[in-house]
Design an enzyme around this catalytic site. Structure first.
Site, PDB file in Angstrom:
ATOM      1  N   THR A  81      38.816  41.519  23.621  1.00  0.00           N
ATOM      2  CA  THR A  81      38.024  42.440  22.552  1.00  0.00           C
ATOM      3  C   THR A  81      37.187  43.195  23.045  1.00  0.00           C
ATOM      4  O   THR A  81      36.621  43.578  21.498  1.00  0.00           O
ATOM      5  CB  THR A  81      37.993  41.408  21.571  1.00  0.00           C
ATOM      6  OG1 THR A  81      37.440  40.477  21.720  1.00  0.00           O
ATOM      7  CG2 THR A  81      38.469  40.954  20.883  1.00  0.00           C
ATOM      8  N   THR A 134      39.106  46.531  37.656  1.00  0.00           N
ATOM      9  CA  THR A 134      39.629  46.018  36.530  1.00  0.00           C
ATOM     10  C   THR A 134      37.631  45.482  36.096  1.00  0.00           C
ATOM     11  O   THR A 134      36.617  46.230  35.996  1.00  0.00           O
ATOM     12  CB  THR A 134      40.016  45.037  36.069  1.00  0.00           C
ATOM     13  OG1 THR A 134      40.257  43.995  36.743  1.00  0.00           O
ATOM     14  CG2 THR A 134      41.757  45.394  35.377  1.00  0.00           C
ATOM     15  N   ASN A 172      34.453  36.927  30.228  1.00  0.00           N
ATOM     16  CA  ASN A 172      35.842  36.581  30.234  1.00  0.00           C
ATOM     17  C   ASN A 172      35.572  35.430  28.248  1.00  0.00           C
ATOM     18  O   ASN A 172      36.583  35.342  27.939  1.00  0.00           O
ATOM     19  CB  ASN A 172      35.513  35.061  30.642  1.00  0.00           C
ATOM     20  CG  ASN A 172      36.434  35.543  31.693  1.00  0.00           C
ATOM     21  OD1 ASN A 172      37.668  35.986  32.045  1.00  0.00           O
ATOM     22  ND2 ASN A 172      35.697  35.377  33.115  1.00  0.00           N
ATOM     23  N   THR A 226      47.635  37.332  46.898  1.00  0.00           N
ATOM     24  CA  THR A 226      45.699  37.123  45.889  1.00  0.00           C
ATOM     25  C   THR A 226      46.109  38.587  44.395  1.00  0.00           C
ATOM     26  O   THR A 226      47.157  38.080  44.309  1.00  0.00           O
ATOM     27  CB  THR A 226      44.952  38.113  47.421  1.00  0.00           C
ATOM     28  OG1 THR A 226      43.481  37.993  46.383  1.00  0.00           O
ATOM     29  CG2 THR A 226      45.580  39.658  47.381  1.00  0.00           C
ATOM     30  N   GLU A 241      33.535  37.587  39.378  1.00  0.00           N
ATOM     31  CA  GLU A 241      33.271  37.683  38.031  1.00  0.00           C
ATOM     32  C   GLU A 241      31.432  37.136  36.891  1.00  0.00           C
ATOM     33  O   GLU A 241      31.226  35.552  37.406  1.00  0.00           O
ATOM     34  CB  GLU A 241      33.657  37.123  36.738  1.00  0.00           C
ATOM     35  CG  GLU A 241      34.849  38.413  36.518  1.00  0.00           C
ATOM     36  CD  GLU A 241      35.842  38.005  35.588  1.00  0.00           C
ATOM     37  OE1 GLU A 241      36.717  38.900  35.296  1.00  0.00           O
ATOM     38  OE2 GLU A 241      36.036  36.934  35.044  1.00  0.00           O
ATOM     39  N   LYS A 256      41.814  44.284  44.686  1.00  0.00           N
ATOM     40  CA  LYS A 256      41.227  44.027  43.909  1.00  0.00           C
ATOM     41  C   LYS A 256      41.252  42.798  43.343  1.00  0.00           C
ATOM     42  O   LYS A 256      42.532  42.058  43.979  1.00  0.00           O
ATOM     43  CB  LYS A 256      41.795  44.937  42.611  1.00  0.00           C
ATOM     44  CG  LYS A 256      42.840  45.346  42.253  1.00  0.00           C
ATOM     45  CD  LYS A 256      42.863  43.622  40.856  1.00  0.00           C
ATOM     46  CE  LYS A 256      41.751  43.887  39.967  1.00  0.00           C
ATOM     47  NZ  LYS A 256      42.300  42.582  38.994  1.00  0.00           N
TER      48      LYS A 256
END
Length: 406
Positions: free
Chosen positions: A406, A152, A401, A189, A275, A178
């Site tokens: 959107t 992702t 995030n 996980t 991230e 992932k």
């Protein structure tokens, strides 16, 4: 025992093939969003799942399918998580039926998984339409495609495999994972699929997963959020023909060590790919009175937002390490704690017996600007140790995030 890293990840073991395609869930047609792993034979299987009370429908279906400890294939989509959907169980079940039909196997021998945005309706038609063609693409070379299909916000593929001997037989364990955000695993996980050709019972597979996850995946945190979709699945084809591992013993320990190598590598890569992250942080706790204390302290430190922010800024703010230890709930003597920072830039002591010591800010910064940093915490109160992995907290985490849906 010698363990050798090899290529192929989930298709390195005997009997396994994989494939990945773009089926239409993602708007970007260049990104694969549907992956399949299949075995030539029915496998012994085991899984562990998130402890989040909100669970994706695929976990519910998979848990039911694995009651007999058997599976032969794994189907997974990305881009849209099948979670908090009124028809979620129906969709997950239909994905298994379509996969079973395409492979000529019982649908209940299919593991199903899903990852992506939570709460968005997941269209079934693009998935079921793509599964026949996906199954036709299965190959030993398909491991890279299936890794891409489950990603992702990941920026790097997470895959590895090792080979080793059980008696006179060569065995392989390979895995893919992932995970980049919503990472604070409990019992599992994000998504991790592991394959092996070792001959081992479903019961011992489950035991090995539980024990190894406790010191690998459960010691990872990116942002403190435990996902609704977390799941680790392992399939064992038994095609290496070693004597079946039915109880704990030397062969079980050999197998578990190979599993630990695979799961440790994937854990580190998940933390490294947090991230917005620019640095992998490894917290090593030594001298703890017991393993629970060691793990609690290590996990608390790498989970601290203040400490993570300090690492982003290359600020040797060791007080944030002690702060995280202090609220961890672990029973420690703060007056015995030593703290050091280490990287390819060097190593420096910043705290001794719970108090600051003079140190070179210039050297500290040289150490902390590196992309892999180790914080070494000595509790000086026993012989137990543990390691946890996390990442720095950057501006980009908020950017990613702030508009993820959107």
């Amino acid at each position: 025992m010698k363990y050798e890293e090899i290529e192929g990840s989930v298709t390195a073991a005997l009997g396994f093939k994989a494939a990945g395609v773009h089926c239409g869930i993602r708007k970007n047609r260049t990104k694969k969003d549907l992956g399949l792993i299949a075995s030539d034979v029915l496998c012994n299987a085991a899984a562990i799942y998130t402890t989040n009370k909100v669970k994706g429908a695929p976990l519910i279906v998979t848990k039911e399918h694995l009651k007999n400890g058997k599976a032969q294939a794994i189907i997974c989509n990305s881009g849209n998580a099948n979670t908090c959907n009124a028809d979620g169980v129906f969709i997950a079940t239909e994905m298994c039926k379509a996969t079973g039909k395409a492979l000529g196997i019982d649908p209940t021998d299919v593991v199903v998984a899903s990852t992506g945005v939570i709460g968005q309706p997941l269209p079934l038609e693009p998935i079921t339409n793509a599964i026949p063609g996906l199954s036709e693409k299965l190959s030993k070379e398909g491991f890279d495609d299936v890794v891409e299909a489950i990603m992702t916000t990941d920026t790097r593929k997470k895959e590895t495999a090792v080979k080793f001997n059980l008696g006179s037989k060569e065995c392989v364990i390979g895995g893919i994972a992932k995970g980049s955000g919503m990472i604070n695993p409990n019992m599992a996980t994000m998504l991790c699929f592991i394959t092996t050709d070792a001959n081992i019972s479903s019961e011992m597979l489950h035991e090995a997963l539980l024990e190894t996850a406790a010191e690998t995946f459960n010691m990872v945190s990116v942002d403190g959020d435990t996902s609704t979709n977390d799941m680790v699945v392992i399939l064992a084809s038994g095609l290496s023909k070693n004597d079946e591992i039915k109880t704990k013993g030397a062969d079980y320990e050999t197998f578990k060590e190979g599993l630990k190598i695979v799961m440790t590598y994937l854990s580190r890569e998940i933390a490294r790919d947090g991230e917005g992250a620019t640095k992998l942080i490894e917290a090593v706790v030594n001298g703890a009175p017991d393993i629970i204390t060691a793990r609690t302290v290590a996990k608390s430190v790498i989970s601290s937002s203040l400490f993570k922010a300090a690492m982003f800024g290359a600020d040797a703010n060791w007080g944030r390490v002690l702060c995280a230890i202090g609220y961890s709930g672990a029973d420690v003597d703060v007056n015995k704690i030593d703290v050091e920072f280490e990287s390819t830039g060097g190593r420096i002591l910043v705290c001794k017996n719970g108090a600051g010591v003079e140190f070179s800010e210039e050297l500290a910064r040289q150490i902390l600007v590196q992309d892999e940093i180790k914080v070494i915490i000595s509790l000086n109160d026993g012989n137990s140790s543990a390691t946890a992995w996390g990442c720095d907290l950057t501006y980009d985490y908020v950017k990613i995030n702030g508009d993820y849906r959107t």
